[in-house]
Design a protein around this motif. Sequence first.
Motif, PDB file in Angstrom:
ATOM      1  N   SER A   1       0.821  -1.208   0.000  1.00  0.00           N
ATOM      2  CA  SER A   1       0.000   0.000   0.000  1.00  0.00           C
ATOM      3  C   SER A   1       0.856   1.260   0.000  1.00  0.00           C
ATOM      4  O   SER A   1       2.091   1.196   0.060  1.00  0.00           O
ATOM      5  CB  SER A   1      -0.944   0.009   1.207  1.00  0.00           C
ATOM      6  OG  SER A   1      -0.227   0.246   2.409  1.00  0.00           O
ATOM      7  N   GLY A   2       0.181   2.410  -0.044  1.00  0.00           N
ATOM      8  CA  GLY A   2       0.869   3.677  -0.179  1.00  0.00           C
ATOM      9  C   GLY A   2       1.824   4.004   0.948  1.00  0.00           C
ATOM     10  O   GLY A   2       2.817   4.706   0.727  1.00  0.00           O
ATOM     11  N   ASN A   3       1.544   3.543   2.164  1.00  0.00           N
ATOM     12  CA  ASN A   3       2.487   3.868   3.241  1.00  0.00           C
ATOM     13  C   ASN A   3       3.747   3.012   3.190  1.00  0.00           C
ATOM     14  O   ASN A   3       4.646   3.179   4.005  1.00  0.00           O
ATOM     15  CB  ASN A   3       1.820   3.815   4.620  1.00  0.00           C
ATOM     16  CG  ASN A   3       1.421   2.430   5.074  1.00  0.00           C
ATOM     17  OD1 ASN A   3       1.878   1.425   4.557  1.00  0.00           O
ATOM     18  ND2 ASN A   3       0.544   2.369   6.065  1.00  0.00           N
ATOM     19  N   ASP A   4       3.807   2.085   2.211  1.00  0.00           N
ATOM     20  CA  ASP A   4       5.028   1.316   1.970  1.00  0.00           C
ATOM     21  C   ASP A   4       5.888   1.935   0.865  1.00  0.00           C
ATOM     22  O   ASP A   4       7.010   1.477   0.625  1.00  0.00           O
ATOM     23  CB  ASP A   4       4.683  -0.128   1.552  1.00  0.00           C
ATOM     24  CG  ASP A   4       3.870  -0.869   2.590  1.00  0.00           C
ATOM     25  OD1 ASP A   4       4.169  -0.724   3.792  1.00  0.00           O
ATOM     26  OD2 ASP A   4       2.920  -1.584   2.206  1.00  0.00           O
ATOM     27  N   TRP A   5       5.374   2.946   0.179  1.00  0.00           N
ATOM     28  CA  TRP A   5       6.017   3.451  -1.030  1.00  0.00           C
ATOM     29  C   TRP A   5       7.446   3.893  -0.773  1.00  0.00           C
ATOM     30  O   TRP A   5       8.361   3.556  -1.547  1.00  0.00           O
ATOM     31  CB  TRP A   5       5.210   4.609  -1.622  1.00  0.00           C
ATOM     32  CG  TRP A   5       5.491   4.869  -3.072  1.00  0.00           C
ATOM     33  CD1 TRP A   5       4.804   4.388  -4.138  1.00  0.00           C
ATOM     34  CD2 TRP A   5       6.553   5.669  -3.612  1.00  0.00           C
ATOM     35  NE1 TRP A   5       5.356   4.835  -5.319  1.00  0.00           N
ATOM     36  CE2 TRP A   5       6.434   5.620  -5.022  1.00  0.00           C
ATOM     37  CE3 TRP A   5       7.587   6.415  -3.054  1.00  0.00           C
ATOM     38  CZ2 TRP A   5       7.311   6.286  -5.865  1.00  0.00           C
ATOM     39  CZ3 TRP A   5       8.476   7.085  -3.898  1.00  0.00           C
ATOM     40  CH2 TRP A   5       8.328   7.019  -5.290  1.00  0.00           C
ATOM     41  N   ASP A   6       7.669   4.635   0.318  1.00  0.00           N
ATOM     42  CA  ASP A   6       9.022   5.157   0.522  1.00  0.00           C
ATOM     43  C   ASP A   6      10.017   4.068   0.891  1.00  0.00           C
ATOM     44  O   ASP A   6      11.186   4.135   0.517  1.00  0.00           O
ATOM     45  CB  ASP A   6       9.042   6.312   1.537  1.00  0.00           C
ATOM     46  CG  ASP A   6       8.535   5.921   2.914  1.00  0.00           C
ATOM     47  OD1 ASP A   6       7.910   4.842   3.041  1.00  0.00           O
ATOM     48  OD2 ASP A   6       8.751   6.692   3.865  1.00  0.00           O
ATOM     49  N   MET A   7       9.573   3.025   1.588  1.00  0.00           N
ATOM     50  CA  MET A   7      10.538   1.961   1.895  1.00  0.00           C
ATOM     51  C   MET A   7      10.802   1.082   0.671  1.00  0.00           C
ATOM     52  O   MET A   7      11.860   0.468   0.551  1.00  0.00           O
ATOM     53  CB  MET A   7      10.082   1.112   3.083  1.00  0.00           C
ATOM     54  CG  MET A   7       9.005   0.085   2.813  1.00  0.00           C
ATOM     55  SD  MET A   7       8.773  -0.963   4.287  1.00  0.00           S
ATOM     56  CE  MET A   7       7.596  -2.178   3.653  1.00  0.00           C
ATOM     57  N   LEU A   8       9.848   1.037  -0.249  1.00  0.00           N
ATOM     58  CA  LEU A   8      10.059   0.305  -1.495  1.00  0.00           C
ATOM     59  C   LEU A   8      10.922   1.095  -2.483  1.00  0.00           C
ATOM     60  O   LEU A   8      11.268   0.587  -3.543  1.00  0.00           O
ATOM     61  CB  LEU A   8       8.716  -0.019  -2.146  1.00  0.00           C
ATOM     62  CG  LEU A   8       7.789  -0.964  -1.363  1.00  0.00           C
ATOM     63  CD1 LEU A   8       6.394  -0.977  -1.984  1.00  0.00           C
ATOM     64  CD2 LEU A   8       8.367  -2.369  -1.310  1.00  0.00           C
ATOM     65  N   SER A   9      11.249   2.333  -2.128  1.00  0.00           N
ATOM     66  CA  SER A   9      12.001   3.228  -3.012  1.00  0.00           C
ATOM     67  C   SER A   9      13.408   3.525  -2.496  1.00  0.00           C
ATOM     68  O   SER A   9      14.005   4.533  -2.866  1.00  0.00           O
ATOM     69  CB  SER A   9      11.233   4.545  -3.187  1.00  0.00           C
ATOM     70  OG  SER A   9       9.922   4.309  -3.656  1.00  0.00           O
ATOM     71  N   LEU A  10      13.935   2.665  -1.634  1.00  0.00           N
ATOM     72  CA  LEU A  10      15.251   2.902  -1.056  1.00  0.00           C
ATOM     73  C   LEU A  10      16.386   2.628  -2.038  1.00  0.00           C
ATOM     74  O   LEU A  10      17.526   2.983  -1.776  1.00  0.00           O
ATOM     75  CB  LEU A  10      15.444   2.039   0.195  1.00  0.00           C
ATOM     76  CG  LEU A  10      14.603   2.432   1.413  1.00  0.00           C
ATOM     77  CD1 LEU A  10      14.812   1.430   2.544  1.00  0.00           C
ATOM     78  CD2 LEU A  10      14.952   3.843   1.875  1.00  0.00           C
ATOM     79  N   GLY A  11      16.079   1.963  -3.155  1.00  0.00           N
ATOM     80  CA  GLY A  11      17.094   1.693  -4.158  1.00  0.00           C
ATOM     81  C   GLY A  11      17.615   0.277  -4.155  1.00  0.00           C
ATOM     82  O   GLY A  11      18.357  -0.117  -5.062  1.00  0.00           O
ATOM     83  N   GLY A  12      17.223  -0.502  -3.137  1.00  0.00           N
ATOM     84  CA  GLY A  12      17.616  -1.903  -3.090  1.00  0.00           C
ATOM     85  C   GLY A  12      16.497  -2.789  -3.617  1.00  0.00           C
ATOM     86  O   GLY A  12      15.518  -2.306  -4.202  1.00  0.00           O
ATOM     87  N   PRO A  13      16.612  -4.090  -3.425  1.00  0.00           N
ATOM     88  CA  PRO A  13      15.549  -4.999  -3.856  1.00  0.00           C
ATOM     89  C   PRO A  13      14.218  -4.643  -3.191  1.00  0.00           C
ATOM     90  O   PRO A  13      14.176  -4.343  -1.992  1.00  0.00           O
ATOM     91  CB  PRO A  13      16.056  -6.369  -3.393  1.00  0.00           C
ATOM     92  CG  PRO A  13      17.531  -6.214  -3.248  1.00  0.00           C
ATOM     93  CD  PRO A  13      17.749  -4.799  -2.816  1.00  0.00           C
TER      94      PRO A  13
END
Length: 249
Positions: A191-203
Amino acid sequence: MPQPAYMLATDLDGTLVGDAHSLAQLNAELAPRRDRFMLVYVSGRSLYSVERLMEAQRLLVPDFIVAGVGTSIHRGPTWESDVQWIQQIKTGWSAERVRSIASFFPALIPQAPDNQGPFKCSYQLAPAHADETIVTLQESLEAQGVEARIVYSSGRDLDILPTRAGKGNALRYLAAIVGLPHSRLLTCGDSGNDWDMLSLGGPAAVMANAQPELVHSPPLGAYRCQGEYAAGILEALVHYGWLAAGEPG
């Protein structure tokens, strides 16, 4: 004890939790490999609520819990709060002022008291009012000198957090203190509150059952799973080569 090679950081509701069969499969794969995987639960829930969910769903005990949409970090097994993280996020923040400002927005419906926290003010907001409300609310917070960010997810949940908080910033901090590069940090969300952790640049992996905000605007480079819930996490571990398909436990 040697340092684990990888960190698996997963959201709970809608990601790890949602299908009992696939959760049991994932637990069976991870349990004998805890020397290889550092496990982190990252949730919008409070620490108490995460603990209750862990018990109810028979989740593996993680190494860390990141609770309250990244507003607190707790190290197992005692779950004491990371005081240094609190010191980093509290600058310019006032929950009292946030709630006062939010009270002037009739579209914002406060969530239950157990969903609130000293660094998290949570509301329900209907999609029809979301765009206008979020823009005006952010302007009002800035005008009042409150250092806050707004996170909207699942077409209903609006969280107001300190600017320096959030799931992504919390994991960035955590990876640094345990000494793991982002290339060894796999994040999983829906969901949207996961977006920034999914955008850290790693897998990173987005579950097949993800909310529309991630489906329509997926983080750059994130793997889109075919599987839902825990099956998607297991699929992502195989996709990134962290777990071989059919590898014995």
